[in-house]
Design a protein around this motif. Structure first.
Motif, PDB file in Angstrom:
ATOM      1  N   GLU A   1      10.930 -49.664 -43.688  1.00 32.98           N
ATOM      2  CA  GLU A   1      10.875 -48.206 -43.885  1.00 32.98           C
ATOM      3  C   GLU A   1       9.886 -47.622 -42.731  1.00 32.98           C
ATOM      4  N   LEU A   2       8.892 -48.276 -42.540  1.00 36.11           N
ATOM      5  CA  LEU A   2       8.001 -47.646 -41.303  1.00 36.11           C
ATOM      6  C   LEU A   2       8.831 -47.718 -40.083  1.00 36.11           C
ATOM      7  N   ALA A   3       9.271 -48.682 -39.606  1.00 32.50           N
ATOM      8  CA  ALA A   3      10.192 -48.789 -38.488  1.00 32.50           C
ATOM      9  C   ALA A   3      11.212 -47.578 -38.571  1.00 32.50           C
ATOM     10  N   GLN A   4      11.824 -47.431 -39.601  1.00 34.61           N
ATOM     11  CA  GLN A   4      12.997 -46.288 -39.659  1.00 34.61           C
ATOM     12  C   GLN A   4      12.254 -45.071 -39.218  1.00 34.61           C
ATOM     13  N   ASN A   5      11.118 -44.888 -39.956  1.00 35.30           N
ATOM     14  CA  ASN A   5      10.675 -43.568 -39.961  1.00 35.30           C
ATOM     15  C   ASN A   5       9.775 -43.165 -38.724  1.00 35.30           C
ATOM     16  N   ILE A   6       9.234 -43.998 -37.900  1.00 37.64           N
ATOM     17  CA  ILE A   6       8.130 -43.912 -36.937  1.00 37.64           C
ATOM     18  C   ILE A   6       8.645 -43.060 -35.713  1.00 37.64           C
ATOM     19  N   THR A   7       9.715 -43.081 -35.487  1.00 36.25           N
ATOM     20  CA  THR A   7      10.148 -42.263 -34.270  1.00 36.25           C
ATOM     21  C   THR A   7      11.086 -40.961 -34.649  1.00 36.25           C
ATOM     22  N   THR A   8      11.044 -40.732 -35.960  1.00 37.26           N
ATOM     23  CA  THR A   8      11.845 -39.600 -36.385  1.00 37.26           C
ATOM     24  C   THR A   8      11.077 -38.328 -35.951  1.00 37.26           C
ATOM     25  N   LYS A   9      11.816 -37.228 -35.966  1.00 37.11           N
ATOM     26  CA  LYS A   9      11.068 -35.923 -35.744  1.00 37.11           C
ATOM     27  C   LYS A   9      10.306 -35.479 -36.989  1.00 37.11           C
ATOM     28  N   ARG A  10      11.328 -35.867 -38.394  1.00 36.27           N
ATOM     29  CA  ARG A  10      10.614 -35.543 -39.487  1.00 36.27           C
ATOM     30  C   ARG A  10       9.062 -36.189 -39.600  1.00 36.27           C
TER      31      ARG A  10
END
Length: 157
Positions: free
Chosen positions: A56-65
């Motif tokens: 989950e962290l890996a999916q989120n870490i580079t998102t604009k949100r």
């Protein structure tokens, strides 16, 4: 010791923490602009964001949100990112992730990249990262933080 309190949980939390404590009166599900958890009465002072897995962290870490959320998190005097996994899980990503082998082969980030991102974000946005190791520890840490922040502001609320 602080009085009993109501935990506010973001509507997007898919599997909210139970937060078992004699002081927790209950949970209120409300849309939070920043983070996943706070406490009634100190919503502008306490922000707890939760990541259930290193994936989950890996999916989120580079998102604009997520980047926008971190900009807002800086406004809170007490901001925490509680991770339900260990630093070793991060460093060993993607091998440590519970993902099918075919998915792991396509992942373009590694644990060193994730840890570097976490370090930079913590410094830039002035929040605390806590590696809880598992969900149960994360819940216990969250309740302790909620009680401690409430104790600071109790005379004001």
């Amino acid at each position: 010791m602080p009085r009993s309190f109501t935990v506010i949980v973001d509507t997007r939390e898919k599997q909210p923490w139970n937060l078992n404590s004699s002081r927790v009166l209950g949970r209120e599900i409300t849309k939070l602009d920043t983070g996943d958890y706070t406490v009634e009465g100190v919503e502008d002072k306490l922000c707890i964001d939760r990541k259930a897995s290193v994936s989950e962290l890996a999916q989120n870490i580079t998102t604009k949100r997520f980047a926008n959320e971190l900009k807002r998190i800086k406004e809170f005097p007490h901001a925490f990112l509680i991770l339900e996994f260990s630093a070793s899980d991060v460093f060993n990503f993607p091998d440590s992730a519970d993902l099918p082998p075919a998915v792991k082969k396509r992942i373009r980030v590694n644990g060193n990249f994730l840890m570097r991102c976490l370090s930079r974000m913590q410094i830039k946005y002035d929040f605390n990262i806590i590696f809880a190791g598992n969900r149960s520890n994360a819940e216990r840490i969250a309740v302790n933080l909620m009680e401690d922040v409430l104790e600071i502001y109790e005379p004001e609320i």
